[in-house]
Design an enzyme around this catalytic site. Structure first.
Site, PDB file in Angstrom:
ATOM      1  N   TRP A  94     -30.512  16.645  71.848  1.00 35.62           N
ATOM      2  CA  TRP A  94     -31.066  15.301  71.975  1.00 35.62           C
ATOM      3  C   TRP A  94     -31.857  15.104  70.695  1.00 35.62           C
ATOM      4  CZ3 TRP A  94     -35.928  12.946  72.185  1.00 35.62           C
ATOM      5  CH2 TRP A  94     -35.939  11.625  72.640  1.00 35.62           C
ATOM      6  N   LYS A 146     -35.444   1.609  85.926  1.00 33.37           N
ATOM      7  CA  LYS A 146     -34.138   2.144  86.319  1.00 33.37           C
ATOM      8  C   LYS A 146     -33.020   1.269  85.752  1.00 33.37           C
ATOM      9  CE  LYS A 146     -34.698   5.133  87.525  1.00 33.37           C
ATOM     10  NZ  LYS A 146     -35.521   6.280  87.762  1.00 33.37           N
ATOM     11  N   ARG A 182     -30.013  17.875  79.376  1.00 30.02           N
ATOM     12  CA  ARG A 182     -31.142  17.870  78.447  1.00 30.02           C
ATOM     13  C   ARG A 182     -30.827  17.144  77.141  1.00 30.02           C
ATOM     14  NH1 ARG A 182     -34.826  22.117  79.892  1.00 30.02           N
ATOM     15  NH2 ARG A 182     -35.640  22.156  77.793  1.00 30.02           N
ATOM     16  N   GLU A 204     -32.733   1.693  81.913  1.00 26.78           N
ATOM     17  CA  GLU A 204     -32.276   2.971  81.372  1.00 26.78           C
ATOM     18  C   GLU A 204     -30.795   3.227  81.597  1.00 26.78           C
ATOM     19  OE1 GLU A 204     -34.602   6.361  82.703  1.00 26.78           O
ATOM     20  OE2 GLU A 204     -34.620   5.672  84.759  1.00 26.78           O
ATOM     21  N   CYS A 225     -32.847  18.984  74.675  1.00 27.14           N
ATOM     22  CA  CYS A 225     -32.094  19.979  73.929  1.00 27.14           C
ATOM     23  C   CYS A 225     -32.040  21.225  74.793  1.00 27.14           C
ATOM     24  CB  CYS A 225     -32.702  20.374  72.591  1.00 27.14           C
ATOM     25  SG  CYS A 225     -32.412  19.200  71.287  1.00 27.14           S
ATOM     26  N   LYS A 267     -32.940  14.270  80.054  1.00 33.58           N
ATOM     27  CA  LYS A 267     -33.857  14.667  81.108  1.00 33.58           C
ATOM     28  C   LYS A 267     -34.792  15.733  80.542  1.00 33.58           C
ATOM     29  CE  LYS A 267     -33.358  14.816  85.967  1.00 33.58           C
ATOM     30  NZ  LYS A 267     -33.730  13.435  86.175  1.00 33.58           N
ATOM     31  N   HIS A 275     -49.778 -15.550  84.379  1.00 33.95           N
ATOM     32  CA  HIS A 275     -50.517 -15.282  83.141  1.00 33.95           C
ATOM     33  C   HIS A 275     -49.578 -15.005  81.969  1.00 33.95           C
ATOM     34  CE1 HIS A 275     -54.264 -15.335  85.307  1.00 33.95           C
ATOM     35  NE2 HIS A 275     -53.714 -14.558  86.224  1.00 33.95           N
ATOM     36  N   ASN A 289     -35.106  23.931  70.388  1.00 32.02           N
ATOM     37  CA  ASN A 289     -35.548  22.820  71.250  1.00 32.02           C
ATOM     38  C   ASN A 289     -36.998  22.544  70.870  1.00 32.02           C
ATOM     39  OD1 ASN A 289     -36.626  22.745  74.711  1.00 32.02           O
ATOM     40  ND2 ASN A 289     -36.240  21.052  73.365  1.00 32.02           N
ATOM     41  N   GLY A 290     -37.283  21.311  70.447  1.00 30.30           N
ATOM     42  CA  GLY A 290     -38.656  20.966  70.092  1.00 30.30           C
ATOM     43  C   GLY A 290     -38.727  20.251  68.761  1.00 30.30           C
ATOM     44  N   GLU A 303     -40.711   0.531  88.584  1.00 26.64           N
ATOM     45  CA  GLU A 303     -39.648   1.543  88.660  1.00 26.64           C
ATOM     46  C   GLU A 303     -38.267   0.874  88.668  1.00 26.64           C
ATOM     47  OE1 GLU A 303     -39.070   4.491  88.209  1.00 26.64           O
ATOM     48  OE2 GLU A 303     -37.444   5.167  89.482  1.00 26.64           O
TER      49      GLU A 303
HETATM   50  N1  HGA Z   1     -35.823  18.510  66.480  1.00 26.04           N
HETATM   51  C1  HGA Z   1     -34.526  19.050  66.781  1.00 26.04           C
HETATM   52  C2  HGA Z   1     -34.410  19.437  68.231  1.00 26.04           C
HETATM   53  C3  HGA Z   1     -34.562  18.240  69.126  1.00 26.04           C
HETATM   54  C4  HGA Z   1     -34.995  18.505  70.541  1.00 26.04           C
HETATM   55  O1  HGA Z   1     -35.433  19.562  70.963  1.00 26.04           O
HETATM   56  N2  HGA Z   1     -34.906  17.460  71.353  1.00 26.04           N
HETATM   57  O2  HGA Z   1     -35.386  17.579  72.666  1.00 26.04           O
HETATM   58  C5  HGA Z   1     -33.412  18.077  66.408  1.00 26.04           C
HETATM   59  O3  HGA Z   1     -33.656  16.887  66.200  1.00 26.04           O
HETATM   60  O4  HGA Z   1     -32.284  18.517  66.312  1.00 26.04           O
END
Ligand code: HGA
Length: 614
Positions: free
Chosen positions: A74, A484, A27, A487, A2, A609, A503, A98-99, A480
């Protein structure tokens, strides 16, 4: 993840907000939105999906406010949709975040009981209602934010815009990054300096727990206790970095091709080429002779770089290494004896789990060393010593050049450790450094395999699953490679230690299963037989009809090409540096498979990212 931005400008700011968001889109890109004040009233434009959708909205319905905030998302709480897009707002305030607000459920219940009407499924919206609630009690915006912040649990960077307040933005950070940009009668807030680079190169970084009252005249920062504090005003060189794709179709392609140069820069930073020795430009605040154990912690691709470093530390410095992904390490309550080394690897330097582990290690009295690509990041700032990787900004979500630069940096560190501990002779060090000096050239040679890899990837797109195998330092490369491919092409892939094949995973092998074997021909006497052992594993795959793609050198090709459907022949390089050179075909294979699949290579679904959430 975000990205957030805020601007107090002279002209209408919607265009500038979008410009900054373009630089933050790495982001997250589930949705985007902006809010400005139109005749004092909060007015939003939001759109699901990429930023271009928001641009379309703004073309149809422009905004003219000279103060505003913006967000690229995100999603963590609530699906990617317009109603969940930030900014979230009431009639009094708009907020971007963001968070994660961990106690959002309990706050939401309380707020709903007192009449708040929620319009989204996000955790963020509680912040808007909480501040509004305080304002309804008669508090001014600054006091309302001051009252609301201590009630939030979790990690956040926030930017607030208030109805009727043409000269006020408030920013706050706890856990997630936030920078303040200083302009000429204009001020800015942004998740990083790169976002603000078109407007200013004069930046202050908020510390954890800080919140900032920003007007066009400047900024006043308070710490978590409410005390007014000064934060250094720095010159950022972010504007020097051109965020464009050059002649390439994707940032990822550009970044793969930059590797000879950026790995060269990184090596030049840590080597004395003339004396053929490692020469770290920073003083280590500990003595490697006294270190008894190294604990490495990282996430994703950086974790695999750390895994390669484990082999190097053990071999060159005879130091025991414990390594774990940060999201596990931080909750394990791992015992540490004081005075040892905790090592953190992160491209962004903002990875939330890695940062939490770092803080735990500090509490446990470890020396904290970080290898990061963003030297102004939180992890860098909270470390005792930082070894920067000189990869430049990495925009493609799938990490490429940051990985090889991390490896180059870690190799230099392990050699310095070996020398300090008296384990590595001057002669051994000289031989290793000579091999390292040749790495940028070998990477260029590896890049010439691109047409062959592109052709190969046309078959890989038909696979449902792909297995990657490797031994020794080729094992993290197998991991890796699988990561890659997953993703960016969305093809299921697994990386395995070649010896583990029997195994379990051997049960998966049939004539539809491509098996990528990363197997440099290992010439070192001590590890004699590693290549032969991998060849035995290839025999086991071939016997069951598996289609082998072998990545090796001319010696390996001579021994084992007959077993494989295709062989990629890399230059003959010293065993120690193989992880850096062998990363190239692994990256190119994922890249071309994704391009042939038609996926969004630079912005793969569900990813972002700089993972600033836990
Ligand atoms: N929790 C908030 C912000 C998401 C965020 O920072 N993502 O990296 C949301 O879901 O909108």
């Amino acid at each position: 993840m975000c990205g957030i931005v805020g601007i107090l400008g002279h002209e209408p700011v919607a265009g500038q907000l979008v410009d900054a968001l373009k630089r933050l889109e790495y982001r997250g890109y589930d949705s985007a939105g902006v809010a400005t004040l139109e005749a004092g009233a909060l007015t939003r434009r939001r759109a699901e999906g990429k930023l271009r959708n928001l641009e379309g909205r703004l073309r149809d319905a422009p905004l003219s406010g000279t103060i505003g905030i913006g967000h690229t998302r995100w999603a963590t709480h609530g699906k990617p949709s317009e109603s969940n897009a930030h900014p979230h707002a009431t009639d009094r305030i708009a907020v971007v975040h963001n968070g994660i607000i961990e106690n959002f459920r309990e706050l939401r219940e309380q707020l709903e009981k007192s009449g708040a009407k929620f319009a989204s499924e996000t955790d963020t919206e509680v912040v808007a209602h909480l501040v509004t609630d305080e304002m309804k009690k008669g508090k001014n915006p600054v006091d309302a934010v001051a009252a609301a912040l201590p009630r939030l649990r979790g990690a956040f960077a926030l930017a607030f815009l208030f109805a009727g307040e043409e000269d006020l933005l408030i920013g706050a950070r706890k856990g997630s990054p936030l920078a303040v940009g200083h302009g000429d009668g204009e001020m800015f807030l942004g998740s990083d300096a790169i976002a603000l680079a078109p407007f200013t190169d004069t930046i202050s970084y908020l510390e954890d727990g800080d919140w900032a009252v920003v007007t066009r005249k400047g900024v006043q920062v308070r710490d978590a206790t409410g005390k007014i504090v000064e934060r250094a005003v720095l010159k950022s060189n972010a504007s020097a970095f051109l965020v464009d794709k050059g002649n390439h179709r994707h940032f990822m392609a550009k970044e793969i091709h930059e590797q000879p140069e950026v790995v060269g820069h990184t090596l030049a930073h840590y080597l004395d080429m003339a004396a053929e020795r490692v020469s770290l430009p920073m003083t280590l605040p500990f003595d490697f002779k006294k270190i008894e154990r190294v604990a490495i912690s990282a996430c994703g691709t950086a974790y695999y770089a750390g895994l390669v470093a484990k082999y190097w530390f053990e071999r060159f410095a005879r130091l025991p290494v414990e390594i774990d992904v940060a999201s596990e390490f931080r909750y394990r309550e791992a015992p540490f004896s004081p005075g040892n080394l905790a090592l953190f690897v992160s491209q962004s330097g903002e990875t939330a789990d890695t940062l939490a582990t770092l803080r735990y290690a500090k509490e446990q009295k470890q020396h904290v060393l970080s290898v990061v690509n963003v030297p102004t990041s939180t992890i860098a700032r909270e470390s005792d010593v930082v070894m920067p990787t000189l990869a430049g900004p990495e925009i493609g979500v799938a990490s490429t050049k940051a990985f090889t630069c991390q490896l180059a940096t870690l190799l230099c560190l392990t050699i310095a450790a070996g020398r300090a501990r008296g384990v590595l002779s001057t002669e051994d060090e000289r031989n290793l450094v000579r091999a390292m000096i040749e790495v940028p050239r070998h990477i260029s040679e590896a890049l010439r395999l691109e047409p062959q890899i592109e052709a190969l990837s046309r078959d890989l797109v038909k696979a449902k699953d792909v297995l990657y195998l490797g031994r020794g330092t080729a094992y993290p490369l197998a991991l890796e490679g699988a990561l890659k491919l997953k993703e960016i092409s969305y093809i299921h892939a697994e990386g395995y230690a070649a010896g583990e094949l029997k195994h379990g995973p051997i049960a998966l092998i049939d004539e539809n299963m491509p098996v990528v074997v990363v197997a440099p021909f290992d010439k070192s006497a001590r590890r004699e037989g590693v290549f032969e052992k991998t060849v035995s594993n290839m025999q086991e795959v071939a016997a069951r009809g598996g289609k082998i793609i072998l990545i090796t050198d001319p010696h390996g090709a001579k021994e084992a090409a007959a077993l494989s459907l295709s062989t990629l022949v890399l230059p003959d390089v010293a065993t120690t540096v193989t992880p850096i050179v062998y990363a190239i075909p692994v990256q190119l294979m994922a890249y071309h498979t994704a391009v042939n699949m038609g996926t969004d290579v630079d912005q793969p679904r569900n990813l972002a990212k700089s993972v600033t959430v836990e």
